[in-house]
Design a protein around this motif. Structure first.
Motif, PDB file in Angstrom:
ATOM      1  N   LEU A  80       5.057   2.291  -7.247  1.00 15.48           N
ATOM      2  CA  LEU A  80       5.840   1.066  -7.135  1.00 15.48           C
ATOM      3  C   LEU A  80       4.930  -0.062  -6.669  1.00 15.48           C
ATOM      4  O   LEU A  80       3.750   0.144  -6.428  1.00 15.48           O
ATOM      5  CB  LEU A  80       6.983   1.278  -6.141  1.00 15.48           C
ATOM      6  CG  LEU A  80       7.995   2.361  -6.505  1.00 15.48           C
ATOM      7  CD1 LEU A  80       8.862   2.712  -5.313  1.00 15.48           C
ATOM      8  CD2 LEU A  80       8.853   1.920  -7.666  1.00 15.48           C
ATOM      9  N   SER A  81       5.496  -1.233  -6.521  1.00 17.52           N
ATOM     10  CA  SER A  81       4.728  -2.371  -6.044  1.00 17.52           C
ATOM     11  C   SER A  81       5.328  -2.823  -4.720  1.00 17.52           C
ATOM     12  O   SER A  81       6.459  -2.477  -4.403  1.00 17.52           O
ATOM     13  CB  SER A  81       4.821  -3.495  -7.084  1.00 17.52           C
ATOM     14  OG  SER A  81       4.751  -4.747  -6.462  1.00 17.52           O
ATOM     15  N   ASN A 125       0.819  -1.214   0.000  1.00 13.13           N
ATOM     16  CA  ASN A 125       0.000   0.000   0.000  1.00 13.13           C
ATOM     17  C   ASN A 125       0.850   1.260   0.000  1.00 13.13           C
ATOM     18  O   ASN A 125       0.564   2.230  -0.689  1.00 13.13           O
ATOM     19  CB  ASN A 125      -0.922  -0.010   1.221  1.00 13.13           C
ATOM     20  CG  ASN A 125      -2.027   1.004   1.072  1.00 13.13           C
ATOM     21  OD1 ASN A 125      -1.777   2.200   1.137  1.00 13.13           O
ATOM     22  ND2 ASN A 125      -3.232   0.538   0.828  1.00 13.13           N
ATOM     23  N   LYS A 156       2.600   1.563  -3.411  1.00 14.40           N
ATOM     24  CA  LYS A 156       1.660   1.816  -4.508  1.00 14.40           C
ATOM     25  C   LYS A 156       1.453   3.317  -4.712  1.00 14.40           C
ATOM     26  O   LYS A 156       1.301   3.785  -5.838  1.00 14.40           O
ATOM     27  CB  LYS A 156       0.327   1.137  -4.193  1.00 14.40           C
ATOM     28  CG  LYS A 156      -0.567   0.942  -5.391  1.00 14.40           C
ATOM     29  CD  LYS A 156      -1.780   0.110  -5.025  1.00 14.40           C
ATOM     30  CE  LYS A 156      -2.754   0.905  -4.164  1.00 14.40           C
ATOM     31  NZ  LYS A 156      -3.942   0.107  -3.803  1.00 14.40           N
ATOM     32  N   ARG A 157       1.462   4.054  -3.610  1.00 18.67           N
ATOM     33  CA  ARG A 157       1.273   5.504  -3.704  1.00 18.67           C
ATOM     34  C   ARG A 157       2.363   6.176  -4.534  1.00 18.67           C
ATOM     35  O   ARG A 157       2.209   7.292  -5.007  1.00 18.67           O
ATOM     36  CB  ARG A 157       1.280   6.117  -2.306  1.00 18.67           C
ATOM     37  CG  ARG A 157       0.006   5.800  -1.566  1.00 18.67           C
ATOM     38  CD  ARG A 157       0.214   5.789  -0.071  1.00 18.67           C
ATOM     39  NE  ARG A 157      -0.822   4.955   0.531  1.00 18.67           N
ATOM     40  CZ  ARG A 157      -1.923   5.439   1.071  1.00 18.67           C
ATOM     41  NH1 ARG A 157      -2.110   6.723   1.131  1.00 18.67           N
ATOM     42  NH2 ARG A 157      -2.835   4.630   1.568  1.00 18.67           N
TER      43      ARG A 157
END
Lengths: 75, 699
Positions: free
Chosen positions: B381-382, B374, B377-378
């Motif tokens: 990236l993963s 999470n 992701k912002r």
């Protein structure tokens, strides 16, 4: 009432009723996310995303954006 | 005469496929890349009875024959191409007893390609503990194959597996399901259009485009024209196919597999409750990171010093024992230090891979991916980008290689592009010497200014990495499927053999991969620093001797003066003077310029180059430091290394892409020169601008 996987709370279980949306990667189906299978929410990361699920014995994590496309019946 | 058969090892990730591969091949294995792409190709030799050798190919882990990543595509490409020299005589599908149902999906697909297929059921030692019992005979009949029940942990059943492989001709080639019932009309017309082809193969070729984009398929090109269904329809058919396969599997397992859940003791859920907890999970992760850093910096300093000293004395020995001349110089000053520059990183790289492979083998890494997704992701990236970013603190090269399991190309590319910002080990020597020169020794709330500065530099590195990821995510217009499905495997005690083989393999691939480039660069640098045009260079000895004739310098001191004068007029010295106008706004003189240019190949070269330029024969830190502290700025007066130029240099090294080997790896991993060139241009420009602003504000 129809719920989606994203509605599950930690520790709750449900039975998958429909996944035919084209938003769901085939891979998820292949890992056992199919109608009729049992799903349990094992753990939530902070901000409730991603979700750590036990689907029919397979443990996997998916993002919420995927989970909202999987319909379930809570049990 | 010995005969060789091709064996393909195929299976889901986390089934212990690598353990089976290691058990079969031991040290007889090698790792390379598939031609043209960067997916790892592991192969090895296994001796069977009667002089038969099995050439075993360990294919990347895959859940099915519907590819969604480069790794998985390799499996399909091989199985569809009968002309490939590696095309298997026999496929061995490795499954694990706890996830048999899911593993059988892949099995039925390979069976449908009419390749002789053996089923290996691994982790048999867990059956009792999990309350699982299997009816092997029933399964063998239903699946029309032979089954080897094995345990790599206890080394059981491997011999039987070898026996099955050597008798591969007895394995049935028949398909075991009929999935084409899902749309009879469509498949009938497909078969009529291509009567000589295997129907399931046709279906795979058609659907790969839906899942993965164009694949190279030499044999059946014409299929591209056979389009009677839309992509959405094809996908729906694939979903139906999956359901159909599971129906078949459920029927088979109804009698073949029984699970007594009352016997299952659940260690996993207890561990997961803590390790994926929203507070404790992060605390534990943080402590594991601390231990890794500690190992990389502290534990590896002893072997690194040893390697450093060994190479220094080797170079000395060569100089003293080989006949004098350019060739000896090249060996002693170019090749040996160049090799030393690679070998010195072995302890750090080995420690890093030791930890990463333990974390991966034990199943913990998936939990980190879950915890971090999470947040990452912002920034575009993963969760899977965490591993490369951590590894980047040792060295960007293995870190970039660790991006391979990120499914989304966009997330993977961004990770590759930002990883070099994280503070790698090669920046440390530069940071340490400059900090000691320009940052005072005082304390702030009990923390030393110098230590705080170093910590700040690490934070700047990481912060820049994620911030640039954020912007790249907005700028890059790459369409790629960004789905995120991570299996959370059961916790396992890592097998020593697997960990050791990984460490050896990865370290070897670093030394030989990056080594070639660093070696070449150090030879070129040696040449440019050892030769120069014109009188000034060739007559350096006379010029200096005349100039200092009245000073009565010691022999040693005089030699240092000559060496320094020569360097100033060598090709690299001329280059340094040429770029002086560009770098003086940053607060640097031509000498620092040379050090920057020569450290383009690898940052740690900076200190060594300055050592030579400031006519110090050894790289004893105190001595270079004193010389550096005594340097006067030619334009502004005052010490050359003052607070302003020091900060400017620190920031320059934090951001500039000063690493040839990283560029080479990025080229290899992205398969184009475009990305490393962009990376070089943007990082260097950014470094220049930041250093410029810092110097102009602080001077």
């Amino acid at each position: 009432m129809q719920n989606t996987l994203a509605h599950l709370k930690r520790g709750e279980r449900g039975v998958i009723t429909d996944v035919s949306s084209i938003h769901i990667p085939l891979k998820l189906l292949e890992m056992g996310c199919l109608p009729g299978n049992l799903v349990k929410l094992v753990q939530l990361a902070p901000f409730k995303d991603p979700m750590y699920l036990n689907i029919n014995g397979t443990h996997l994590a998916i993002r919420k954006e995927t989970a909202i496309h999987i319909l379930i019946n809570k049990i | 005469m010995s005969k060789q058969i091709n064996v393909a090892l195929i299976g889901n990730p986390n089934t212990g496929k690598t353990s089976v591969f290691n058990a079969l091949t031991g040290l007889n294995q090698k790792v390379g890349n598939y031609p043209g792409i960067t997916v790892e190709k592991k192969q090895g030799i296994c001796k069977l009875n009667r002089g038969v050798k099995a050439h075993i190919i360990d294919l990347p882990g895959t859940y099915s024959l519907n590819a969604s990543s480069l790794d998985e595509n390799v499996v399909i490409e091989l199985l569809l191409n009968k002309n490939d020299k590696d095309f298997p005589d026999i496929a061995v599908v490795v499954s694990d007893v706890e996830n048999l149902k899911r593993n059988l999906l892949l099995f039925t697909q390979i069976k449908d390609l009419q390749i002789p297929t053996i089923l290996v059921i691994n982790m048999a030692d867990r059956m009792k503990y999990k309350g699982i019992s299997l009816d092997i005979e029933h399964l063998e009949v239903q699946l029309n194959t032979k089954i080897a029940l094995i345990s790599t942990r206890k080394n059981e059943g491997i011999d039987y597996l070898k026996q099955l492989i050597s008798n591969y001709k007895d394995i049935s080639k028949n398909a075991c399901s009929n999935v084409f019932d899902i749309d009879k009309d469509y498949f009938n017309s497909l078969q009529q259009a291509f009567p000589n082809q295997l129907l399931y193969k046709l279906w795979l070729v058609i659907t790969q485009d839906v899942n993965f984009g164009k694949t190279d398929r030499n044999e059946i090109d014409a299929i591209a024209d056979f389009k009677t269904k839309s992509k959405a329809d094809l996908k729906r058919l694939q979903q139906k196919e999956t359901i159909k396969r599971y129906q078949f599997i459920n029927n088979v397992l109804k009698k073949g597999l029984t699970i007594d859940t009352s016997k299952a003791k659940d260690l996993r859920s207890k561990l997961d409750r803590v390790l994926t907890h929203k507070i404790w999970g992060y605390v534990i992760f943080f402590f594991i990171l601390l231990i890794i850093f500690q190992a990389i910096y502290d534990w590896s300093s002893v072997p690194m010093d040893f390697i450093d000293n060994t190479f220094a004395s080797l170079s000395e020995w060569t100089k003293n024992h080989l006949p004098q001349g350019a060739f000896t110089d090249l060996i002693a000053e170019g090749i040996i230090p160049g090799l030393g520059g690679i070998v010195i990183f072995i302890p750090q790289i080995a420690f890093l891979f030791l930890f990463i492979s333990i974390l991966e083998e034990s199943g913990y890494m998936s939990r980190v991916v879950f915890l971090m997704d999470n947040i990452m992701k912002r920034f575009g990236l993963s969760g899977k980008s965490v591993v490369p970013l951590i590894s980047g603190t040792a060295c960007a090269i293995p870190a970039i290689m660790a991006t391979r399991n990120i499914e989304s190309w966009k997330e993977r590319l961004i990770t590759i592009l930002v990883t070099p910002f994280t503070t790698c080990a090669a920046r440390l020597p530069v940071y340490l010497i400059i900090i000691s020169l320009v940052i005072p020794e005082g304390r702030f709330f009990g923390l030393g200014y110098q230590a705080l500065t170093l910590m700040l530099l690490y934070l700047i590195g990481f912060g820049t990495a994620v911030t640039s990821a954020y912007f790249l995510n907005k700028i890059l217009k790459i369409k790629s499927k960004t789905f995120f499905v991570v299996e959370m495997p059961n916790y396992k005690l890592p097998l020593f053999k697997n960990v050791a083989l990984t460490v050896i393999e990865k370290t070897k691939s670093f030394v030989f991969g990056a080594g070639k480039i660093i070696l070449a660069i150090s030879i070129i640098l040696w040449f440019l620093a050892s030769y120069g045009p014109g009188e000034n260079f060739n007559n350096a000895e006379n010029i200096i001797k005349t100039e200092y004739a009245s000073n009565h310098l010691s022999e040693e001191h005089l030699e240092e003066k000559i060496a320094s004068y020569k360097l100033e007029h060598s090709f690299i010295g001329i280059a340094g003077r040429t770029i002086e106008p560009i770098i003086s706004p940053l607060g640097y003189d031509w000498k620092i310029g040379i050090a920057i240019v020569s450290s383009f190949a690898a940052r740690e070269v900076f200190v060594g180059t300055l050592a030579t330029i400031y006519s110090v024969g050894s790289d004893d830190e105190a001595t270079i430091k004193n010389r550096m502290a005594a340097e006067v700025n030619p334009i502004l007066g005052g010490p050359l290394f003052n607070f302003a130029s020091g900060i400017s240099l620190l920031l320059f090294y934090a951001f500039a892409m000063q690493c040839m080997s990283t560029l080479a790896i990025v080229k290899r991993e992205t398969n184009s020169w475009k990305w490393p060139m962009w990376q070089l241009a943007i990082m260097s420009t950014f470094a220049y601008i930041v250093a410029f602003i810092a110097f102009q504000l602080l001077k």
